[in-house]
Design a protein around this motif. Structure first.
Motif, mmCIF file in Angstrom:
data_model
loop_
_atom_site.group_PDB
_atom_site.id
_atom_site.type_symbol
_atom_site.label_atom_id
_atom_site.label_comp_id
_atom_site.label_asym_id
_atom_site.label_seq_id
_atom_site.Cartn_x
_atom_site.Cartn_y
_atom_site.Cartn_z
ATOM 1 N N LEU A 38 0.447 -2.329 0.040
ATOM 2 C CA LEU A 38 0.395 -3.599 -0.673
ATOM 3 C C LEU A 38 1.281 -3.485 -1.908
ATOM 4 C CD1 LEU A 38 -3.452 -4.328 -0.528
ATOM 5 C CD2 LEU A 38 -1.671 -5.060 1.083
ATOM 6 N N TYR A 39 2.299 -4.360 -1.986
ATOM 7 C CA TYR A 39 3.242 -4.348 -3.093
ATOM 8 C C TYR A 39 3.207 -5.684 -3.822
ATOM 9 C CZ TYR A 39 5.329 -0.547 -0.293
ATOM 10 O OH TYR A 39 5.543 0.593 0.445
ATOM 11 N N THR A 40 3.513 -5.656 -5.115
ATOM 12 C CA THR A 40 3.659 -6.883 -5.896
ATOM 13 C C THR A 40 5.071 -6.921 -6.481
ATOM 14 O OG1 THR A 40 1.321 -6.966 -6.490
ATOM 15 C CG2 THR A 40 2.846 -8.212 -7.882
ATOM 16 N N PRO A 41 5.794 -8.024 -6.318
ATOM 17 C CA PRO A 41 7.167 -8.078 -6.808
ATOM 18 C C PRO A 41 7.248 -7.962 -8.331
ATOM 19 C CG PRO A 41 6.741 -9.855 -5.245
ATOM 20 C CD PRO A 41 5.417 -9.243 -5.587
ATOM 21 N N PHE A 116 11.252 4.973 11.048
ATOM 22 C CA PHE A 116 10.151 4.089 10.681
ATOM 23 C C PHE A 116 10.351 2.715 11.330
ATOM 24 C CE2 PHE A 116 10.140 7.196 7.295
ATOM 25 C CZ PHE A 116 8.799 7.426 7.058
ATOM 26 N N ARG A 117 9.229 2.129 11.735
ATOM 27 C CA ARG A 117 9.199 0.730 12.154
ATOM 28 C C ARG A 117 8.362 -0.023 11.143
ATOM 29 N NH1 ARG A 117 8.803 0.474 18.791
ATOM 30 N NH2 ARG A 117 10.922 1.283 19.151
ATOM 31 N N LEU A 118 8.950 -1.061 10.554
ATOM 32 C CA LEU A 118 8.308 -1.796 9.473
ATOM 33 C C LEU A 118 8.013 -3.225 9.892
ATOM 34 C CD1 LEU A 118 10.852 -0.767 6.676
ATOM 35 C CD2 LEU A 118 8.712 0.380 7.211
ATOM 36 N N SER A 119 6.886 -3.729 9.414
ATOM 37 C CA SER A 119 6.529 -5.133 9.568
ATOM 38 C C SER A 119 6.001 -5.604 8.225
ATOM 39 C CB SER A 119 5.469 -5.314 10.655
ATOM 40 O OG SER A 119 5.103 -6.682 10.783
ATOM 41 N N ALA A 120 6.525 -6.726 7.732
ATOM 42 C CA ALA A 120 6.154 -7.180 6.388
ATOM 43 C C ALA A 120 5.866 -8.671 6.396
ATOM 44 C CB ALA A 120 7.273 -6.871 5.386
ATOM 45 N N ARG A 121 4.944 -9.076 5.516
ATOM 46 C CA ARG A 121 4.572 -10.485 5.407
ATOM 47 C C ARG A 121 3.994 -10.735 4.016
ATOM 48 N NH1 ARG A 121 0.104 -13.913 6.213
ATOM 49 N NH2 ARG A 121 0.526 -15.817 7.404
ATOM 50 N N ARG A 122 4.382 -11.862 3.416
ATOM 51 C CA ARG A 122 3.808 -12.219 2.120
ATOM 52 C C ARG A 122 2.346 -12.624 2.302
ATOM 53 N NH1 ARG A 122 7.057 -16.676 -0.457
ATOM 54 N NH2 ARG A 122 5.641 -18.107 0.608
ATOM 55 N N VAL A 123 1.497 -12.092 1.429
ATOM 56 C CA VAL A 123 0.081 -12.438 1.416
ATOM 57 C C VAL A 123 -0.294 -12.781 -0.016
ATOM 58 C CG1 VAL A 123 -2.270 -11.637 1.819
ATOM 59 C CG2 VAL A 123 -0.433 -10.933 3.375
ATOM 60 N N GLY A 124 -0.588 -14.047 -0.271
ATOM 61 C CA GLY A 124 -0.899 -14.460 -1.632
ATOM 62 C C GLY A 124 0.276 -14.204 -2.547
ATOM 63 N N ARG A 125 0.068 -13.434 -3.626
ATOM 64 C CA ARG A 125 1.140 -13.119 -4.578
ATOM 65 C C ARG A 125 1.755 -11.751 -4.329
ATOM 66 N NH1 ARG A 125 -1.874 -14.280 -10.175
ATOM 67 N NH2 ARG A 125 -3.535 -13.235 -8.996
ATOM 68 N N GLY A 126 1.383 -11.129 -3.215
ATOM 69 C CA GLY A 126 1.893 -9.795 -2.917
ATOM 70 C C GLY A 126 2.516 -9.713 -1.546
ATOM 71 N N LEU A 127 2.962 -8.518 -1.208
ATOM 72 C CA LEU A 127 3.605 -8.259 0.076
ATOM 73 C C LEU A 127 2.790 -7.226 0.837
ATOM 74 C CD1 LEU A 127 6.207 -8.799 1.813
ATOM 75 C CD2 LEU A 127 7.111 -6.677 0.812
ATOM 76 N N LEU A 128 2.440 -7.560 2.077
ATOM 77 C CA LEU A 128 1.742 -6.645 2.969
ATOM 78 C C LEU A 128 2.774 -6.016 3.896
ATOM 79 C CD1 LEU A 128 -0.774 -5.464 4.458
ATOM 80 C CD2 LEU A 128 -0.780 -7.571 5.818
ATOM 81 N N VAL A 129 2.810 -4.691 3.919
ATOM 82 C CA VAL A 129 3.752 -3.983 4.776
ATOM 83 C C VAL A 129 2.966 -3.036 5.674
ATOM 84 C CG1 VAL A 129 5.761 -2.467 4.886
ATOM 85 C CG2 VAL A 129 5.524 -4.087 2.986
#
Length: 254
Positions: A38-41, A116-129
Motif C-alpha cells: 500500500l503506497y500513498t503518492p 516480477f509481475r505487478l498489478s496496481a489499482r488506486r484505492v481511495g487516496r492510495g495505491l494498492l499493488v
C-alpha cells in the motif's frame, strides 16, 4: 469505489457472521502468496507525483523486497532503480488513471534480482499493488537464456575493465614515452610520466594535440596523425625530427 456495505454483499449471507469483513481482509493480507503493498503518492508543488510513502507491506511482500511491514524512508529511497526500469512510472500512471494496470519486469537492482509481475489499482487516496516473483518457480527457457546472456555480458565487461586497468598500469610504468590519442582531433586520453616529462608541465588529457602542443604546427607530425587516423595504416619511423619544447611562461610584471 464500493463501500464496505457493498463489498459485504460479495460474501454469501450465511458466511458473513463466520468471516467478519475486517478479519477477512487481515487474514487475506497475512496469508496471501502474493506480495501486497500500500503506497500513498507524494506530490510536488506542481501536483506531479515525485515519490510514494510505503504504508504497508504484507508478509510475502516483506520477504520479496527484504523490508519490514512499514519501512522508514520513501519508495524511491529504497528502490531508485524503479525509475530506470519504468516501474515507478507504472505506479504513477496506475494511480492517476484509476484503472487496474499490469506490468512484467526483470528487476536487477537495489539488492533485488528477479522477475516480477505487478498489478496496481488506486484505492481511495492510495495505491494498492499486488505482485509475484519467480524466486520459487521453475524458470522458463527464455528466462534462463536471458539470465545467462546477462551473466556473460557482465563477465565480459568485468574482464574488459580488468584488461584495460592492467594495460593502463603497463603503459604508465613502461620505460618508454607513450601517449594515446582519441578521435579525429587526436585528443589525449593517456600520457605516461616519461611522455609528460618530454613535453613539460602542461595539461594534456582531454585536449587535442594541436591545442596542447601548438609548437608542432608547421611540422609533419599533424599530417602523419591525420593520415593514420584516416587510413588505419601503421606508421613507423626509426628517426624522425620533432621539435617539441615546453611552453615558457612570460615573466610577469612586478
Amino acid at each position: 469505489m464500493p463501500d464496505s456495505a457493498a463489498v459485504s454483499t460479495f460474501i454469501p449471507a450465511d458466511l458473513r457472521d463466520h468471516f467478519p469483513l475486517d478479519d477477512l481482509l487481515l487474514g487475506l493480507l497475512e496469508t496471501s502468496l502474493q506480495g501486497v503493498a500500500l503506497y500513498t503518492p507524494v506530490r510536488a508543488a506542481s501536483g506531479e507525483i515525485v515519490d510514494f510513502t510505503i504504508d504497508y507491506l504484507n508478509p510475502t511482500a516483506q520477504r520479496m523486497l527484504q523490508q519490514p511491514a512499514q519501512p522508514a524512508g520513501t519508495y524511491l529511497e529504497h528502490f531508485p532503480h524503479t525509475i530506470e526500469t519504468g516501474v515507478f512510472a507504472f505506479h504513477c500512471e496506475a494511480f492517476e488513471s484509476g484503472e487496474p494496470a499490469r506490468m512484467d519486469v526483470n528487476y536487477q537492482g537495489d539488492g533485488l534480482d528477479n522477475y516480477f509481475r505487478l498489478s496496481a489499482r488506486r484505492v481511495g487516496r492510495g495505491l494498492l499493488v499486488s505482485f509475484s516473483d519467480t524466486a520459487h518457480h521453475t524458470r522458463t527457457a527464455v528466462e534462463l537464456s536471458l539470465r545467462e546472456s546477462q551473466a556473460r555480458e557482465r563477465a565480459a565487461l568485468a574482464e574488459a575493465q580488468g584488461q584495460r586497468a592492467t594495460l593502463h598500469e603497463t603503459f604508465m610504468q613502461a620505460p618508454a614515452m607513450i601517449c594515446i590519442f582519441a578521435g579525429p582531433e587526436h585528443v589525449f586520453e593517456l600520457a605516461n610520466p616519461l611522455y609528460q616529462t618530454l613535453v613539460g608541465n602542461r595539461p594534456l588529457l582531454g585536449r587535442s594535440v594541436r591545442e596542447a602542443m601548438p609548437e608542432l604546427e608547421g611540422q609533419s607530425i599533424f599530417g602523419r596523425l591525420d593520415e593514420v587516423y584516416r587510413t588505419g595504416e601503421t606508421f613507423r619511423a626509426n628517426e624522425m625530427l620533432v621539435q617539441a619544447r615546453p611552453r615558457q611562461r612570460k615573466p610577469g610584471r612586478a
